[in-house]
Design a protein around this motif. Sequence first.
Motif, PDB file in Angstrom:
ATOM      1  N   ALA A 188       0.876   4.303  -2.463  1.00  0.00           N
ATOM      2  CA  ALA A 188       0.669   5.673  -1.995  1.00  0.00           C
ATOM      3  C   ALA A 188       1.777   6.614  -2.431  1.00  0.00           C
ATOM      4  N   TYR A 189       2.994   6.117  -2.501  1.00  0.00           N
ATOM      5  CA  TYR A 189       4.112   7.009  -2.810  1.00  0.00           C
ATOM      6  C   TYR A 189       4.622   6.850  -4.230  1.00  0.00           C
TER       7      TYR A 189
ATOM      8  N   ARG B  41       1.490   6.727  -7.114  1.00  0.00           N
ATOM      9  CA  ARG B  41       0.927   8.068  -7.144  1.00  0.00           C
ATOM     10  C   ARG B  41       1.863   9.069  -7.806  1.00  0.00           C
TER      11      ARG B  41
ATOM     12  N   TYR C 117      -4.911   1.968   4.258  1.00  0.00           N
ATOM     13  CA  TYR C 117      -4.778   3.096   3.326  1.00  0.00           C
ATOM     14  C   TYR C 117      -6.015   3.221   2.455  1.00  0.00           C
TER      15      TYR C 117
ATOM     16  N   GLU D  42       1.010  17.424  -8.233  1.00  0.00           N
ATOM     17  CA  GLU D  42       0.043  16.939  -9.206  1.00  0.00           C
ATOM     18  C   GLU D  42      -0.635  18.080  -9.964  1.00  0.00           C
TER      19      GLU D  42
ATOM     20  N   VAL E  14       2.400   7.425   7.460  1.00  0.00           N
ATOM     21  CA  VAL E  14       2.744   6.009   7.610  1.00  0.00           C
ATOM     22  C   VAL E  14       1.592   5.198   7.028  1.00  0.00           C
ATOM     23  N   VAL E  15       1.864   4.485   5.934  1.00  0.00           N
ATOM     24  CA  VAL E  15       0.802   3.796   5.215  1.00  0.00           C
ATOM     25  C   VAL E  15       0.686   2.350   5.693  1.00  0.00           C
ATOM     26  N   SER E  16      -0.531   1.930   5.982  1.00  0.00           N
ATOM     27  CA  SER E  16      -0.761   0.541   6.400  1.00  0.00           C
ATOM     28  C   SER E  16      -1.827  -0.058   5.498  1.00  0.00           C
ATOM     29  N   HIS E  17      -2.300  -1.228   5.856  1.00  0.00           N
ATOM     30  CA  HIS E  17      -3.311  -1.867   5.027  1.00  0.00           C
ATOM     31  C   HIS E  17      -4.625  -1.086   5.041  1.00  0.00           C
TER      32      HIS E  17
ATOM     33  N   LYS F 136       0.831  -1.204   0.000  1.00  0.00           N
ATOM     34  CA  LYS F 136       0.000   0.000   0.000  1.00  0.00           C
ATOM     35  C   LYS F 136       0.867   1.257   0.000  1.00  0.00           C
ATOM     36  N   SER F 137       1.989   1.162   0.724  1.00  0.00           N
ATOM     37  CA  SER F 137       2.909   2.296   0.802  1.00  0.00           C
ATOM     38  C   SER F 137       3.502   2.581  -0.583  1.00  0.00           C
TER      39      SER F 137
ATOM     40  N   TRP G  18       1.404  17.204  -2.320  1.00  0.00           N
ATOM     41  CA  TRP G  18       0.874  16.450  -3.464  1.00  0.00           C
ATOM     42  C   TRP G  18       0.135  17.381  -4.427  1.00  0.00           C
TER      43      TRP G  18
END
Lengths: 424, 457
Positions: free
Chosen positions: A142-143, A146, B292, B132, B287-290, A138-139, B128
Amino acid sequence: MAADDDENPKPGSNYITQSELRSEFSHHDPTIARINNGSFGCCPATIIAAQQRHHLLLLRQPDYYHAKLLKPSILHSRRLIQTLINADRVDEISIVDNATTAAAVVLQHTTSSFSLSSNFRPGDAALILHYAYGAVKKSVQAYITRAGGHVIEVHLPFPVKSASEIVLEFRKALRTGKSNGRKIRLAVIDHITSMPCVIIPVKELVQICRNEGVDTIFIDGAHAIGNLPIDVKSIGADFYTSNLHKWLFCPPSAAFLYSKQTSDELMETATAWMGTRDYSAQLVLPEVIEFVNRFDGGISGIMKRNHDKVVEMGEMLAGAWGSELGAPPEMCASLAMVGLPICLGVKSDLDALKLRRHLRECFKVEVPIYYRAPLEGEVDDDSVTTGYVRISHQVYNVVDDYYRLRDAVIKLVEAGFTCALLSK
Amino acid sequence: MMDPPPGVEDPRAPAVNGDTNHVSKKLKLSFITDSEIREEFAHHQSGIARINNGSFGSCPASIIAAQKIWQLRFLRQPDDFFFNHLQRQILHSRTIIKDLINADHVDEVSIVDNATTAAAIVLQHVGWAFAEGRFQKGDAVVMLHCAFQAVKKSIEAYVTRAGGSVIVVHLPFPVNSNEEIIAEFRKGLARGRANGKKVRLAIIDHITSMPCVVIPARELVNICREEGVERVFVDAAHAIGSVHVDVKDIGADFYVSNLHKWFFCPPSVAFLYCRKSPVSPDLHHPVVSHEYGNGLAIESAWIGTRDYSSQLVIPEVLEFTNRFEGGLEGIRKRNHEKVVEMGQMLAKAWGTNLGSPPEMCPSMVMIGLPSRLGVLCDDDALNLRSHLRDHFGVEVPIHFQVPIDGEIGAMDGDGCVTGYVRISHQVYNTLDDYIKLRDAITQLLQDGATCKMLQTE
């Protein structure tokens, strides 16, 4: 108790006794066969007490603590980690909350278009293992995705017979990934994959990456420290992370992030997110080293015995169930994947979760279950093992834990149980 | 300051007629006693006048004990705790906060570690937008000159490096009224926008840290709206438990406050309020986890294996505040009254002034230090602070106020006042704490000490 452990320590030795060991983990729920050290780790009572001392020291006079005590304590922990993993300099080591955080820091650093040192351009690629941990995937989404990056997933075989199978598949996938002239900016490689759990030959894979011109290599060793020896110089990656609370007895939670090239900006990213927090879990490394040295052979002895025991228990279970290990012993650390009887009918990730809950609630056995989907070309005719348990062995485990798992599964089989019978 | 309200019976007195239910109903007014308060904070180092609640907050013994219980629940059977209890408990905490701050939906309330993380969340979103193409190079972000250091770093990382520009607004200090702040802010904003820049985000403190002043946040948010600032983020690190917090009334898009400073939580925990808007789905925890993509609140509730216990004791903390007359509001009011009283006592003793009028002070006050002490730079302030800690057992932060060109600033009988102490008052403080500070400074003056001399220690 394991048959070869003495009830009393050797005469003249100061090793921890069985009853001291039981007492260190007496806070664990005694009714549960806890065979899942891999997910959340464990923390001995001595270390919990040490953490509480640090915590109270902070609460007692926080200004003084922050001004005078905190930095030296963190530095001390970092030095101990540096030694454990054979890093050259202590400034290559930072401590973060967990491997998930470390991954986010590295990924943001890699892709940040605000980063003067980043060469990342849309269309560039990152490479991960298909079995990469969910949060890391997922990270990456996301990074990297994206930011316009392309993601190459390397499929590895499971069950697997040898490390060379992994090396072969990896080399193929890397070549294919590069075939459109893509630049591979980052490779994220697990040292020990989570599910299914297998030791990856990282040193060879890092070498292959270097030969193929991959810019940056990040090893996700979430499970590694306290499970197998880590030598970051020998592995040769740019970044390496491992959780300290899984297999190195720290309280939740702490992990180290090793960076070969210290980058002020990377450290700033990390600290910019973090701010004031409770650092106590990071500060107990000295007490942890003392704790592991109460065992014969210290951490090496613990690792070896955990490995031997988990393989022994794995083979015992496979024998009882008529199944096999998912990987050979040399590719297992202190964890092993053991095939479940096919008749249990694990047909999806949801089945695996439901069966896990069933084992927890009805049999008081805590063990994660992996659904291994049939591959294209494999006939889905009930001759392929699709369910595996991932058993762990840590110093608090006893043979009875595994007998209880064995018997629970046998009981289910004898009762004609299938996952389809379980409600949502 | 910690006396029980008059006319209340000792709750430990034997019940009349043995009818304890009846008596305890009558004695609903039995609040926490002085000696119970002392016990709750008995772990604080004795002999130290701890007048700096503002920096790291404080945590009562009952809450430390409650935290331990949560920690042990996890350690006992972590899988079960993770699958069956954690998320429900965090939701419970979030709901309590939502009610405390008058937010509309619990979805709008996320729990994070601290205001620094919250700032990173909002600023990463801005980063972002630049990357973007939703924001153009040169679009601006407004911040106050005295913004917290970590926030400044995040602005550097996510705005400046992304091609955005930064408008820095200086607020006056010492200050005499809200109108001065409002006027300066209006001027600063207009100046910054002079090139027709689009202002994408304004970051405003609700209570500035150093120097410490309550900012008229609602008015500044209104000005931002009038001037076409797209979004407003209020950094209210000190606010909850210190000033009244009504996020709807304040009207900002984002609002963060630490819970471990003035709301008795253990280090460290904060809430981030994000008003529901079309950009809500685009706010992510770094901090990205499941989790997200499931919304910021859900993402923040699982950022990998961690000790979440400081987030789980919020119900116990609410109970703790309700042991005080008037609950959290009562605590806040009494802290404010006391700190102003102490501030005025010190200013009188030293012949100096408060840095702002009482109505602009929360539970902290800035008091001018005698000019003779010669606080002439940040290092002087730090040295003096250490000296007070090491030699007088007084813990209090010191601020060096840079004299602004063309302005005299505050003066005392001997010259320009450039140093200020920031005193805090929390429920565990006593009169003695402030007397110790008063006498320490008086002693230094009598000894003819200056910061320059302290440098050589």
